[in-house]
Design a protein around this motif. Structure first.
Motif, mmCIF file in Angstrom:
data_model
loop_
_atom_site.group_PDB
_atom_site.id
_atom_site.type_symbol
_atom_site.label_atom_id
_atom_site.label_comp_id
_atom_site.label_asym_id
_atom_site.label_seq_id
_atom_site.Cartn_x
_atom_site.Cartn_y
_atom_site.Cartn_z
ATOM 1 N N CYS A 57 -56.378 44.811 3.046
ATOM 2 C CA CYS A 57 -57.650 45.482 2.797
ATOM 3 C C CYS A 57 -58.676 44.580 2.111
ATOM 4 N N ARG A 58 -58.243 43.415 1.638
ATOM 5 C CA ARG A 58 -59.168 42.515 0.948
ATOM 6 C C ARG A 58 -59.645 41.364 1.840
ATOM 7 N N CYS A 59 -58.707 40.630 2.417
ATOM 8 C CA CYS A 59 -59.108 39.480 3.234
ATOM 9 C C CYS A 59 -59.329 39.847 4.695
ATOM 10 N N ASN A 60 -58.697 40.963 5.134
ATOM 11 C CA ASN A 60 -58.783 41.416 6.525
ATOM 12 C C ASN A 60 -58.327 40.349 7.515
ATOM 13 N N GLU A 61 -57.409 39.482 7.052
ATOM 14 C CA GLU A 61 -56.906 38.392 7.893
ATOM 15 C C GLU A 61 -55.391 38.457 8.058
ATOM 16 N N ARG A 62 -54.689 38.642 6.933
ATOM 17 C CA ARG A 62 -53.227 38.635 6.955
ATOM 18 C C ARG A 62 -52.686 40.061 6.888
ATOM 19 N N LYS A 63 -51.446 40.200 7.341
ATOM 20 C CA LYS A 63 -50.806 41.512 7.271
ATOM 21 C C LYS A 63 -50.485 41.851 5.814
ATOM 22 N N PRO A 64 -50.620 43.107 5.442
ATOM 23 C CA PRO A 64 -50.280 43.486 4.061
ATOM 24 C C PRO A 64 -48.781 43.351 3.812
ATOM 25 N N ALA A 65 -48.436 42.895 2.622
ATOM 26 C CA ALA A 65 -47.028 42.720 2.260
ATOM 27 C C ALA A 65 -46.569 43.759 1.261
ATOM 28 N N LEU A 66 -47.515 44.407 0.584
ATOM 29 C CA LEU A 66 -47.151 45.417 -0.402
ATOM 30 C C LEU A 66 -48.295 46.379 -0.640
ATOM 31 N N LYS A 67 -47.958 47.499 -1.230
ATOM 32 C CA LYS A 67 -48.956 48.463 -1.675
ATOM 33 C C LYS A 67 -49.054 48.328 -3.184
ATOM 34 N N ARG A 68 -50.238 47.964 -3.674
ATOM 35 C CA ARG A 68 -50.390 47.729 -5.117
ATOM 36 C C ARG A 68 -50.079 48.996 -5.902
ATOM 37 N N PRO A 69 -49.173 48.920 -6.872
ATOM 38 C CA PRO A 69 -48.888 50.092 -7.705
ATOM 39 C C PRO A 69 -50.127 50.589 -8.462
ATOM 40 N N LYS A 70 -51.004 49.672 -8.821
ATOM 41 C CA LYS A 70 -52.164 50.025 -9.655
ATOM 42 C C LYS A 70 -53.261 50.736 -8.863
ATOM 43 N N THR A 71 -53.526 50.283 -7.632
ATOM 44 C CA THR A 71 -54.652 50.812 -6.861
ATOM 45 C C THR A 71 -54.232 51.446 -5.536
ATOM 46 N N LEU A 72 -52.956 51.260 -5.166
ATOM 47 C CA LEU A 72 -52.406 51.744 -3.901
ATOM 48 C C LEU A 72 -53.019 51.050 -2.690
ATOM 49 N N GLU A 73 -53.690 49.922 -2.916
ATOM 50 C CA GLU A 73 -54.230 49.133 -1.807
ATOM 51 C C GLU A 73 -53.099 48.474 -1.029
ATOM 52 N N GLN A 74 -53.248 48.376 0.272
ATOM 53 C CA GLN A 74 -52.320 47.615 1.105
ATOM 54 C C GLN A 74 -52.860 46.194 1.179
ATOM 55 N N ILE A 75 -52.094 45.276 0.643
ATOM 56 C CA ILE A 75 -52.634 43.948 0.363
ATOM 57 C C ILE A 75 -51.606 42.870 0.686
ATOM 58 N N CYS A 76 -52.090 41.701 1.104
ATOM 59 C CA CYS A 76 -51.181 40.592 1.380
ATOM 60 C C CYS A 76 -50.787 39.918 0.069
ATOM 61 N N ARG A 77 -49.745 39.117 0.115
ATOM 62 C CA ARG A 77 -49.261 38.477 -1.103
ATOM 63 C C ARG A 77 -50.310 37.572 -1.734
ATOM 64 N N LYS A 78 -50.968 36.759 -0.913
ATOM 65 C CA LYS A 78 -51.953 35.810 -1.437
ATOM 66 C C LYS A 78 -53.076 36.537 -2.176
ATOM 67 N N CYS A 79 -53.588 37.594 -1.579
ATOM 68 C CA CYS A 79 -54.669 38.359 -2.222
ATOM 69 C C CYS A 79 -54.175 39.066 -3.480
ATOM 70 N N PHE A 80 -52.928 39.550 -3.433
ATOM 71 C CA PHE A 80 -52.384 40.203 -4.622
ATOM 72 C C PHE A 80 -52.319 39.232 -5.786
ATOM 73 N N TYR A 81 -51.796 38.026 -5.540
ATOM 74 C CA TYR A 81 -51.692 37.041 -6.617
ATOM 75 C C TYR A 81 -53.075 36.703 -7.173
ATOM 76 N N GLU A 82 -54.043 36.565 -6.272
ATOM 77 C CA GLU A 82 -55.395 36.201 -6.697
ATOM 78 C C GLU A 82 -56.045 37.306 -7.535
#
Length: 233
Positions: A17-42
């Motif tokens: 949901c952030r980069c719109n490039e990579r497949k999401p790897a997890l759903k953030r516990p804090k925001t419930l966003e579906q996000i890739c690992r790289k974006c999550f770390y950032e």
């Protein structure tokens, strides 16, 4: 990764949901966003940076001790503080500060983790022990007082040991890995106890400002579940 944070197969075709490039790897516990690992770390690191800057936790040139227990919270804290200090040029002198309570089979492994962190992150390490400071290990104290209230004694001794270790290092601030879950738990405990004085203090991001060495909590808004899934190497 925890089962509840995995992306369901039905959503596997979606993109982060952030980069719109990579497949999401997890759903953030804090925001419930579906996000890739790289974006999550950032975003994980950037949120902590904003907490530090927004609350003016540090000033350039300060000496800062990181309370290092060897557990996940303090290990991630040490890594993130080191990275952000370098990336954003905070200008801080960082140190690891650990306490050896002298409890057989309890602290040995975690102290080895702290020693590895010293090498991995290039941060000087100071270990203070109950034996060194008080002349007793916690095991020896328990033999005298028994198991009743031993956690209370240990908590008081540990806090004093951190203060004395910080004073030895001549630091300006002490940071700890207390996170949002820890603070929420403390709030509930103080409500149940009716401890109004502590209730007013426990949510502060910085405490002890009227003392010699203030304590800061950069993880105040960080969820425990996100710390667990964050890599720190």
């Amino acid at each position: 990764m925890e089962e509840g944070n995995k992306i369901p197969k039905s959503a596997s075709s979606r993109l982060c949901c952030r980069c719109n490039e990579r497949k999401p790897a997890l759903k953030r516990p804090k925001t419930l966003e579906q996000i890739c690992r790289k974006c999550f770390y950032e975003v994980f690191e950037e949120e902590i940076h904003q907490v530090i800057v927004g609350n003016q936790l540090f000033k350039a040139g300060e000496r800062v001790a990181i309370g290092a227990s060897g557990g996940k919270d303090s290990t991630v804290l040490a890594y993130v503080m080191s990275e952000l200090n370098r990336r954003h040029n905070y200008g801080l002198d960082l140190f690891l500060l650990s306490v050896d309570e002298g409890i057989t089979g309890y602290r040995d492994d975690s102290l080895e983790t702290v020693k590895r962190n010293e090498v991995q992150y290039g941060l000087p390490l100071k270990i203070v022990s109950y034996k060194e400071l008080y002349g007793w290990t916690m095991d020896e104290i328990v033999k005298v007082i028994g198991l009743k209230n031993n956690c209370t004694f240990c908590g008081v001794f540990r806090r004093q040991a951190l203060d004395r270790g910080a004073a030895y290092l001549k630091v300006d601030k002490l940071v700890t890995g207390h996170n949002a879950d820890d603070i929420a738990e403390t709030v509930l405990l103080n409500i149940l106890r009716g401890d109004v004085a502590r209730l007013s203090r426990c949510t502060s991001i910085t405490t002890g400002e009227d003392g010699p060495i203030p304590r800061c909590k950069p993880f105040k808004y960080t969820y425990e579940k996100e710390i667990v899934i964050y890599p720190c190497s």
